[in-house]
Design a protein around this motif. Structure first.
Motif, PDB file in Angstrom:
ATOM      1  N   PHE A  64       0.830  -1.204   0.000  1.00 39.59           N
ATOM      2  CA  PHE A  64       0.000   0.000   0.000  1.00 39.59           C
ATOM      3  C   PHE A  64       0.866   1.256   0.000  1.00 39.59           C
ATOM      4  CE2 PHE A  64      -3.864  -2.266   2.117  1.00 39.59           C
ATOM      5  CZ  PHE A  64      -4.024  -3.025   0.973  1.00 39.59           C
ATOM      6  N   TYR A  65       1.942   1.234   0.753  1.00 42.42           N
ATOM      7  CA  TYR A  65       2.858   2.375   0.761  1.00 42.42           C
ATOM      8  C   TYR A  65       3.408   2.617  -0.648  1.00 42.42           C
ATOM      9  CZ  TYR A  65       7.061   5.129   1.440  1.00 42.42           C
ATOM     10  OH  TYR A  65       8.036   6.087   1.326  1.00 42.42           O
ATOM     11  N   GLU A  66       3.872   1.566  -1.295  1.00 42.65           N
ATOM     12  CA  GLU A  66       4.453   1.693  -2.633  1.00 42.65           C
ATOM     13  C   GLU A  66       3.415   2.134  -3.663  1.00 42.65           C
ATOM     14  OE1 GLU A  66       7.696   1.456  -3.662  1.00 42.65           O
ATOM     15  OE2 GLU A  66       8.137   1.405  -1.513  1.00 42.65           O
ATOM     16  N   ASN A  72       0.589   9.157  -5.888  1.00 40.61           N
ATOM     17  CA  ASN A  72       0.966  10.547  -5.613  1.00 40.61           C
ATOM     18  C   ASN A  72       1.852  11.109  -6.717  1.00 40.61           C
ATOM     19  OD1 ASN A  72      -0.436  10.938  -3.180  1.00 40.61           O
ATOM     20  ND2 ASN A  72       1.203   9.997  -2.010  1.00 40.61           N
ATOM     21  N   GLU A  73       2.813  10.311  -7.153  1.00 37.37           N
ATOM     22  CA  GLU A  73       3.749  10.768  -8.178  1.00 37.37           C
ATOM     23  C   GLU A  73       3.035  11.151  -9.472  1.00 37.37           C
ATOM     24  OE1 GLU A  73       7.466   9.075 -10.857  1.00 37.37           O
ATOM     25  OE2 GLU A  73       6.826   7.935  -9.101  1.00 37.37           O
ATOM     26  N   PHE A  74       1.987  10.403  -9.823  1.00 35.02           N
ATOM     27  CA  PHE A  74       1.275  10.649 -11.077  1.00 35.02           C
ATOM     28  C   PHE A  74      -0.078  11.319 -10.867  1.00 35.02           C
ATOM     29  CE2 PHE A  74       4.448   7.539 -12.159  1.00 35.02           C
ATOM     30  CZ  PHE A  74       4.923   8.034 -13.367  1.00 35.02           C
ATOM     31  N   ASP A  75      -0.322  11.833  -9.661  1.00 37.53           N
ATOM     32  CA  ASP A  75      -1.547  12.559  -9.348  1.00 37.53           C
ATOM     33  C   ASP A  75      -2.789  11.795  -9.818  1.00 37.53           C
ATOM     34  OD1 ASP A  75      -2.933  14.680  -8.210  1.00 37.53           O
ATOM     35  OD2 ASP A  75      -3.007  15.786 -10.108  1.00 37.53           O
ATOM     36  N   TYR A  76      -2.899  10.566  -9.338  1.00 34.43           N
ATOM     37  CA  TYR A  76      -4.011   9.697  -9.732  1.00 34.43           C
ATOM     38  C   TYR A  76      -5.342  10.315  -9.318  1.00 34.43           C
ATOM     39  CZ  TYR A  76      -7.030   5.590  -9.927  1.00 34.43           C
ATOM     40  OH  TYR A  76      -8.061   4.730 -10.189  1.00 34.43           O
ATOM     41  N   SER A  77      -6.281  10.355 -10.231  1.00 37.47           N
ATOM     42  CA  SER A  77      -7.544  11.079 -10.022  1.00 37.47           C
ATOM     43  C   SER A  77      -8.449  10.462  -8.959  1.00 37.47           C
ATOM     44  CB  SER A  77      -8.310  11.188 -11.350  1.00 37.47           C
ATOM     45  OG  SER A  77      -8.677   9.904 -11.810  1.00 37.47           O
ATOM     46  N   LEU A  78      -8.370   9.165  -8.727  1.00 32.03           N
ATOM     47  CA  LEU A  78      -9.244   8.501  -7.745  1.00 32.03           C
ATOM     48  C   LEU A  78      -8.461   8.042  -6.511  1.00 32.03           C
ATOM     49  CD1 LEU A  78     -11.439   6.397 -10.208  1.00 32.03           C
ATOM     50  CD2 LEU A  78     -11.976   8.606  -9.157  1.00 32.03           C
ATOM     51  N   GLY A 132      -3.997   1.553 -13.087  1.00 32.57           N
ATOM     52  CA  GLY A 132      -2.945   1.198 -14.039  1.00 32.57           C
ATOM     53  C   GLY A 132      -3.138   1.871 -15.377  1.00 32.57           C
ATOM     54  N   LEU A 133      -4.370   1.890 -15.863  1.00 29.17           N
ATOM     55  CA  LEU A 133      -4.645   2.531 -17.153  1.00 29.17           C
ATOM     56  C   LEU A 133      -4.311   4.019 -17.110  1.00 29.17           C
ATOM     57  CD1 LEU A 133      -8.026   0.820 -18.085  1.00 29.17           C
ATOM     58  CD2 LEU A 133      -5.809   0.491 -19.210  1.00 29.17           C
ATOM     59  N   GLU A 134      -4.777   4.692 -16.061  1.00 26.49           N
ATOM     60  CA  GLU A 134      -4.543   6.133 -15.962  1.00 26.49           C
ATOM     61  C   GLU A 134      -3.057   6.447 -15.789  1.00 26.49           C
ATOM     62  OE1 GLU A 134      -5.472   9.762 -12.924  1.00 26.49           O
ATOM     63  OE2 GLU A 134      -7.193   8.482 -13.414  1.00 26.49           O
ATOM     64  N   ILE A 135      -2.379   5.719 -14.954  1.00 29.70           N
ATOM     65  CA  ILE A 135      -0.973   6.006 -14.690  1.00 29.70           C
ATOM     66  C   ILE A 135      -0.110   5.661 -15.903  1.00 29.70           C
ATOM     67  CG2 ILE A 135       1.012   5.302 -13.285  1.00 29.70           C
ATOM     68  CD1 ILE A 135      -0.890   5.448 -10.863  1.00 29.70           C
TER      69      ILE A 135
END
Length: 143
Positions: A64-66, A72-78, A132-135
């Motif tokens: 979960f940490y990873e 956070n790095e890719f500003d995931y929308s959800l 995965g798709l978004e990132i």
């Protein structure tokens, strides 16, 4: 509740190699639980039970940490909903009653396996796939 064989298949991948590798590890941990359940926990030692719970707890904490770091790095929308799902699983794993597991290993380990399986279907096959798709798309845009 239906049974599911915890064998990794390529279709389960989210497309982020480090996350996919961690998910394979989760499947290995659940397969270890399945092996104990196949024998109905006959002859299982308390150490074996503690080891599988320890592995699950360590996995949840690390993974979960990873995963949240990547979000956070890719500003995931959800991200918030995703983290809420992580918190739900973390609470389940931390609430495992070790003395009760030692007293009734088959029943308690079955509950742990079933709860983990339910979470995998709810989270990994839906939320992680979407993530995965978004990132992956955001990774392409950075190149």
């Amino acid at each position: 509740m239906f049974d599911f064989k915890f064998d990794w298949k390529k279709e389960l991948e989210v497309g982020i190699p480090e996350i996919d590798e961690q998910h394979r590890e989760l499947f290995r941990i659940v397969r270890d639980m399945e092996q104990l359940l196949i024998t109905r926990c006959i002859g299982v030692s308390n150490q074996q039970l503690i080891d599988v719970v320890r592995q699950l707890r360590e996995f949840v904490s690390y993974h979960f940490y990873e995963e949240e770091k990547v979000m956070n790095e890719f500003d995931y929308s959800l991200k918030e909903a995703h983290i809420a799902s992580h918190n739900k699983m973390n609470e389940m794993v931390l609430s495992i009653d070790l003395p009760k597991l030692g007293e009734m290993p088959f029943d308690e380990l079955k509950k742990i396996k079933d709860g983990t399986q339910d979470w995998i279907f709810e989270h990994m096959f839906n939320a992680d796939k979407h993530m995965g798709l978004e990132i992956k798309e955001k990774m392409k845009q950075r190149q």
